[in-house]
Design an enzyme around this catalytic site. Structure first.
Site, PDB file in Angstrom:
ATOM      1  N   GLU A   1      79.974 -23.668 -63.571  1.00 36.89           N
ATOM      2  CA  GLU A   1      80.237 -25.008 -64.116  1.00 36.89           C
ATOM      3  C   GLU A   1      79.940 -25.109 -65.611  1.00 36.89           C
ATOM      4  OE1 GLU A   1      78.898 -24.531 -61.099  1.00 36.89           O
ATOM      5  OE2 GLU A   1      80.502 -25.374 -59.891  1.00 36.89           O
TER       6      GLU A   1
ATOM      7  N   HIS B   1      78.623 -33.733 -52.100  1.00 38.39           N
ATOM      8  CA  HIS B   1      80.070 -33.862 -52.286  1.00 38.39           C
ATOM      9  C   HIS B   1      80.490 -35.321 -52.407  1.00 38.39           C
ATOM     10  CE1 HIS B   1      79.853 -29.737 -50.942  1.00 38.39           C
ATOM     11  NE2 HIS B   1      81.141 -29.562 -51.154  1.00 38.39           N
TER      12      HIS B   1
END
Ligand code: TPP
Ligand code: MG
Lengths: 351, 320
Positions: free
Chosen positions: B60, B129
């Site tokens: 990321e 999530h």
């Protein structure tokens, strides 16, 4: 099934210029006499700036400053190998890189005096602002290299950072991507043995930093970082390789931070005077002088002249830096976005 | 013109802009061959090639960091972070660099990148999530934060984000990805950043909500005349539209699915207190998630603001 060796690590260390000023001719890079003089003069300029910056900080005329004393060969030697269109991503202790690529001296002072306008690189240079957050600029170099390749630009990208930076996640993420995408990159570590008070042995358990590159699928080499010819040669070769599409290289320059971490630090708290003395004796500038003297291109008079030239360039830059009009408070708003938002416009009126 | 879901509308925006502007390059985890875990980038690598739709390592900070370098070099990268809950490793790059590059270089380098990321709760997904940590991103001068609330706004706002000269985080409400379709016009239908939309005009109460909470607010039936504002861009916020509405209705309810403390609702309430308190008939109310760690799907319905809670807040404020 027997156990087999499926990977081995081999790391070479390159040195060209010995302490006595002799060189290994087989390894000596093809540099014209004028180039060698220019390298020497840039190293003198770096040292002169450095000494002046520390003095100015003591007088309260500059803010905190991180000296480059002892690292001139690693900085100048690597930057000297670059082409004008290459992209450069320095850390905060890369004075010699900035000076070698022609960054305006006045602006370097300006930045360390706390004026952000010093970070605005001239349009002719593709150099990023110095990066204070250790190692976080490594992925930017990766992105620039991706973009250069996408554009089919024949440029290479170089990033400099310290030994401390090799422990950061962005070192890993950047190196990994550089390897996966086989990018035209050269990573240059100034292994100056210390990250503030943390010695290399507490930074890593690896035998070398260079070997870390091998895990990412590209070569890592160690060079004597106080040997300007070795640094130049390793960088030059790595750039050639990068430009010809053969991917990144990691160069670990073994050098030493002879001065305190910054003007706010007292290195006497954590390291011995003996250690500093050992490394001071390996001074990169004196080593180059010995070589040049042997070759008949150095004399006391020439050295004096080089120092004088550097001093007058520094003098002029300091005068110019101190003559600069203070930044306007409204300037804080100028570059937050291309155009300020509703709230910023109101806040600027009050600034 | 076609009836599209939000996923399709985003895909269309990306495809049209890539065709129009060769500086647009997509990068992220699984965005290429797989078309993204939500299929938002489906077919784009086939069409534009693997140099323009780059499958990256799982990285990321590397993705956002590389996008910063690409943007500074002159491209217009659109990076995908697979879920907002995984952006935290990249916050350093966003805070330290994307937000500051223009300032630090005094305009020599700019950072025109978009970070797209699915966000928000209610999709029965595993831990991390379903986060909605938009307030973290809004506390960051130099970054723009955009949240679409349907297929049309997703396309128009994403087009504008890709053309914006500064870094934009584009939060895609996953609950709405395929929930409903809208007529989405082909071609240039940009919606300017920094401007709110009056999703429903009304007289009695101003409600402000974004992303998937906007859908919930619009579905809430009430005997009162509700003026519903969709900010669309969270930073820079369109205070004018909000304040004009609050001055008219004298009542404000803020709905967000993020936790209450330090949420964007606090900033909205404070601004209304500063600039419109004399127009208010009653307190500003917030309907938010409680200040707890986001639960797994079995409890998510007890966490996210419900239609009932929104109705109760409206009824309560109408007592003033
Ligand atoms: C991410 C980050 N952590 C901590 C610091 C504070 N800090 C500044 S320099 C430094 C040591 C850096 O060591 P190294 O990478 O070896 O570079 P050197 O200072 O030796 O040139 C530290 C801890 C910082 N600037 N950035
Ligand atoms: Mg160090």
């Amino acid at each position: 099934m027997p156990e087999e060796i499926c990977a081995t690590v081999e790391v070479r260390r390159l040195s060209v210029l010995a302490a006595d000023g002799s060189v290994d001719e087989a390894l000596m890079p093809p540099l014209a006499e004028g180039d060698i003089r220019r390298m020497y003069e840039l190293m003198v300029l770096t040292r002169t700036f450095d000494q002046r910056a520390v003095a100015l900080q003591r007088e309260g005329r500059l803010g905190t400053y991180p000296p480059s004393l002892g690292q001139e060969a690693a900085q100048v030697g690597s930057a000297f190998a670059l082409q004008p269109e290459d992209w450069l991503f320095p850390s905060f202790r890369e004075l010699g890189v900035q000076l070698t690529c022609g960054y305006p001296i006045q602006q370097i002072f300006q930045y360390w005096s706390g004026d952000e306008r010093g970070q605005q690189a001239p349009p002719s240079l593709n150099i990023f602002p110095v990066c204070v957050s250790v190692g976080t600029h490594i992925p930017h170099a990766v992105g620039a290299a991706l973009a250069a390749r996408y554009r089919r630009d024949p440029v290479a990208v170089a990033a400099w950072f310290g030994d401390g930076a090799t422990s950061k996640g962005d070192f890993h993420e950047g190196f990994n991507m550089a390897g996966v995408f086989r990018l035209p990159l050269v990573f240059i570590c100034q292994n100056n043995q210390w990250a503030i008070s943390v010695p290399l042995s507490s930074q890593t358990a690896a035998a070398t930093l260079a070997q870390k590159a091998l895990a990412y699928g590209f070569p890592g080499v160690q060079v004597d970082g106080n040997d300007v010819f070795a640094v130049y040669r390793a960088t030059h070769d790595a750039l050639l390789k990068a430009r010809s599409g053969d991917g990144p290289t990691f160069i670990e320059c073994l050098t030493y931070r002879v001065a305190d971490h910054t003007t706010s630090d007292d290195a006497g708290r954590y390291r011995s005077a003996e250690e500093v003395a050992v490394w001071s004796a390996r001074d990169p500038l004196q080593r180059l002088e010995k070589y040049m003297e042997r070759r008949g291109i150095w004399s006391e008079a020439y050295a004096r002249e080089a120092r004088q030239l550097a001093t007058s360039a520094i003098d002029a830059a300091v005068v110019a830096m101190e003559a600069v009009v203070a930044p306007d408070p409204a300037d804080m708003f100028t570059h937050t976005w291309a155009a300020p938002g509703q709230r910023q416009m109101r806040q600027r009126k009050g600034a | 013109m076609a009836q599209l879901t939000m996923v399709q509308a985003i895909n269309q925006a990306l495809a049209e802009e890539m065709a129009r502007d060769e500086r647009i390059v997509l990068l992220g985890e699984d965005v290429g061959r797989d078309g993204g875990v939500f299929r938002v980038t489906e077919g784009l690598q086939e069409r534009f090639g693997s140099e323009r739709v780059i499958d990256t390592p799982l990285s990321e900070s590397g993705i956002v960091g590389a996008a910063i370098g690409m943007a500074a070099y002159g491209l217009r990268p659109v990076a995908e972070i697979q879920f907002l809950g995984f952006i935290y490793a990249a916050l350093d790059q966003l805070y330290t660099h994307a937000a500051r590059l223009r300032t630090r270089s005094r305009g020599r380098y700019t950072c025109p990148l978009v970070v797209r990321t699915p966000y928000g709760g209610g999709i029965k997904a595993p831990e991390l999530h379903e986060e909605s940590s938009e307030a973290l991103l809004c506390h960051l001068p130099g970054i723009k934060v955009v949240v679409p609330s349907g297929p049309c706004s997703a396309k128009g706002l994403l087009l504008a984000a890709m053309r914006d000269p500064d870094p934009v985080i584009f939060l895609e409400p996953t609950r709405l990805y395929r929930m409903f379709r809208e007529e989405v016009p082909d071609g240039d239908v940009t919606i300017p950043l920094g401007r709110a939309r009056i999703a429903r005009p009304g007289q009695d109460v101003t409600l402000v909500a974004w992303g998937s909470m906007l859908e919930r607010v619009l579905k809430t039936d009430s005997p009162h005349s509700l003026e519903v504002i969709d900010p669309q861009t969270l930073t820079p916020f369109d205070w004018e539209t909000l304040l004009t509405s609050v001055k008219k209705t004298g009542r404000l309810v803020i709905v967000h699915e993020a936790v209450k403390t330090g949420g964007l609702g606090a900033e909205i309430a404070a601004t209304v207190a500063e600039e419109a308190i004399l127009h208010l008939r009653g307190p500003v109310l917030r309907v938010t998630a409680p200040d707890v760690v986001l639960p797994l799907p079995r409890l998510i319905d007890s966490y996210l603001p419900t239609g009932q809670q929104i109705r109760t807040a409206i009824d309560e404020i109408m007592r003033y």
